[in-house]
Every structure is written in structure tokens, then in C-alpha cells.
Design a protein around this motif. Structure first.
Motif, mmCIF file in Angstrom:
data_model
loop_
_atom_site.group_PDB
_atom_site.id
_atom_site.type_symbol
_atom_site.label_atom_id
_atom_site.label_comp_id
_atom_site.label_asym_id
_atom_site.label_seq_id
_atom_site.Cartn_x
_atom_site.Cartn_y
_atom_site.Cartn_z
ATOM 1 N N ASP A 1 0.827 -1.220 0.000
ATOM 2 C CA ASP A 1 0.000 0.000 0.000
ATOM 3 C C ASP A 1 0.859 1.268 0.000
ATOM 4 O O ASP A 1 0.581 2.247 0.703
ATOM 5 N N GLY A 2 1.951 1.204 -0.763
ATOM 6 C CA GLY A 2 2.804 2.377 -0.901
ATOM 7 C C GLY A 2 3.811 2.577 0.208
ATOM 8 O O GLY A 2 4.617 3.504 0.152
ATOM 9 N N GLU A 3 3.798 1.714 1.232
ATOM 10 C CA GLU A 3 4.734 1.841 2.344
ATOM 11 C C GLU A 3 5.682 0.650 2.385
ATOM 12 O O GLU A 3 5.264 -0.495 2.193
#
Length: 298
Positions: A105-107
């Protein structure tokens, strides 16, 4: 059951595992042996997950703290440059590869390996080990500290073919002892975290415990009985069943299909236990307001 729920209700270990799928091919006999040793090592350490690092053969194992590693997801490991494909000059200052990082999730997040994950990687790990990479595992248990003696000597400070026996005879209870080369050994002691908790602090992050005091004890132990150059309490140890590929351990072999051999990492002692003697000695090196110091003074 009530105690287990109180202490482990927030343990989300399974959510941090990489989840390596079982290999579809039939394992070789040597891989079955390696996987049995991996299970024995993980059981002795009592840890449900570990960090896996591939160390270049010229790297200094004692200098793992703040070491320069290339972080790659386990799915991309096969594309990492082998020792044989990159010159030592180009790798100068680099330690190796840290496996298990990915983006969710982008992290960026780090995933760890349970015993089954490590076993399911046996083919790939053997391949990279054969190319010259050293296989290290760092136990990541959230409820324990691990205290390592690297290049361990006898309790009297002398070298021995089996130094762990002198520590056992002196009343210590190591959970694991490895023979890591022709003449070198690692001894690991396991202690619970709670006695090192600073009174009044809650949670499980490093600031809640007296890690500096524990680290001082760890360094003093290695200055007296191990490798005085060692740094970093959270320290990778060698994984049993794989070879130590450091150039200094190469041996010339005559009369075989191969001309050079490297030592396998062997388990010399394995027992899932805490060491109360190590715990009490370490507490004496800690600040006065940790939970366990009160018990020492009773």
C-alpha cells in the motif's frame, strides 16, 4: 491460558511472515538434512521468526551494526549479484543482502521468515551459498533478548574444540552452540525481556528496556571470552547446514573433483531454554530502575 492471553494477545507474528510457498520439486537428500537442522536451530532459539541476510564472503561478520546492506524483496533475490559476478573492490564497504523487504500500500515494510519459510527457500539458499554468499539469521523474537559470544572460548578463556561444555559446567544454560568453521564457535544465551523493562514504561519498543546496559554486558562478555570487535546486540548468527564461505577458511583438497572446500556450520548444542545465570549477570550491568534489579536485591 489466561497468562498466555495476557502476554501474547497482541502477537501478530504471522502477519509479518514472508509466506514462501513450498517448492514443487522433490527435495534432495542434502536439502532434507539442512531443513532438519534449520528446524532444530529455530526450536532451540525459541523464536517464531527471523531476519535472513546473505553476507558477502569478504565482509567482516563482527561489524554488523550499521552495516551497509542492499535491501531486496525475497522474490528478487535470484537477481542479486553473486560474489563471483562482482569484484571485491566494487563491493568494498558493502555487507550483503537483507531479504524480505517489500512495498505494501505504498509503504515499505520488512517481512520475516518463520522456520517453514526458511525451509522452503533451501534450494535458493544453497545456490547462493555455493556462489560464495554466507547465510545469516537474526532471531526476531518480541519477548526475548539473545546474547551471543562470537569466536567463543572456554569459560577460563582458553580455546577448545567444544567450548560450550565449559560454560554448561560453570552453570550456564546456552540455548544454542554452533561450530561455524574448522576451529570457531558461537554460543547463544536466551533471556526474557521483562526483567530488563524500565519501571513505569509500557510497550515493546527498545526505549522500554535497558538495551544500553544489556549491550555493555554483551560487549564485556565478548571482550573476555569471544571476539572483542563485535558490535550490535541484535546480531546475525550463522545458519546450520550451510557453508562458511570466508576465504580464510578455504582448504585445498587433493584427489577430489573439487579443489577447495569450506566448512559446514554444525550444531554442537541445542536446548530451548532461558539462562538465569546470564540474566542475573546482565542485570548487574543495567540501570537500577529495571524490573529485574528488585528481584536481585531480595
Amino acid at each position: 491460558l489466561a497468562w498466555l492471553h495476557e502476554h501474547f494477545k497482541n502477537d501478530l507474528t504471522h502477519e509479518r511472515n514472508v509466506g514462501i510457498r513450498t517448492t514443487e520439486r522433490e527435495l534432495f537428500g542434502s536439502e532434507i538434512v539442512i531443513n532438519k537442522l534449520v528446524k532444530q536451530q529455530m526450536d532451540a532459539l525459541g523464536c517464531s521468526e527471523a531476519r535472513i541476510t546473505l553476507m558477502f564472503k569478504e565482509s567482516d561478520e563482527a561489524a554488523q551494526k550499521d552495516a551497509q546492506v542492499e535491501i531486496i524483496p525475497e522474490s528478487d533475490l535470484v537477481s542479486g549479484a553473486a560474489d563471483t559476478n562482482e569484484s571485491p573492490t566494487k563491493r568494498k564497504g558493502k555487507f550483503g543482502y537483507l531479504i524480505g523487504n517489500r512495498t505494501v500500500d505504498g509503504e515499505k515494510t520488512e517481512k520475516f521468515f518463520n522456520a517453514r519459510d526458511i525451509q522452503n527457500c533451501v534450494g535458493m539458499l544453497r545456490h547462493r551459498n555455493g556462489e560464495g554468499m554466507n547465510i545469516l539469521m537474526t532471531p526476531m523474537d518480541r519477548h526475548c533478548f539473545y546474547i551471543l559470544i562470537d569466536d567463543a572460548r572456554n569459560r577460563d578463556g582458553k580455546e577448545s574444540e567444544s567450548p560450550v561444555q565449559s560454560w554448561i559446567a560453570a552453570g550456564y544454560k546456552p540455548c544454542l552452540a554452533l561450530k561455524t568453521s574448522w576451529n570457531s564457535h558461537q554460543i547463544i544465551f536466551r533471556v526474557p525481556k521483562e526483567p530488563f523493562r524500565i519501571i513505569g514504561r509500557e510497550g515493546n519498543d527498545d526505549s522500554c528496556f535497558d538495551r544500553p546496559g544489556l549491550h555493555n554486558y554483551f560487549q564485556k562478555l565478548n571482550q573476555d571470552y569471544g571476539d572483542p570487535r563485535i558490535s550490535g546486540l541484535r546480531h546475525g548468527i550463522r545458519l546450520a547446514g550451510y557453508r562458511n564461505m570466508k576465504p580464510k577458511h578455504e582448504r585445498i583438497v587433493e584427489g577430489k573433483d573439487w579443489s577447495i572446500e569450506h566448512p559446514f556450520v554444525e550444531i554442537k548444542h541445542a536446548e530451548s531454554t532461558f539462562c538465569l545465570k546470564t540474566q542475573n549477570e546482565a542485570l548487574k550491568a543495567c540501570r537500577l530502575d529495571v524490573v529485574g534489579r528488585a528481584d536481585l536485591n531480595r
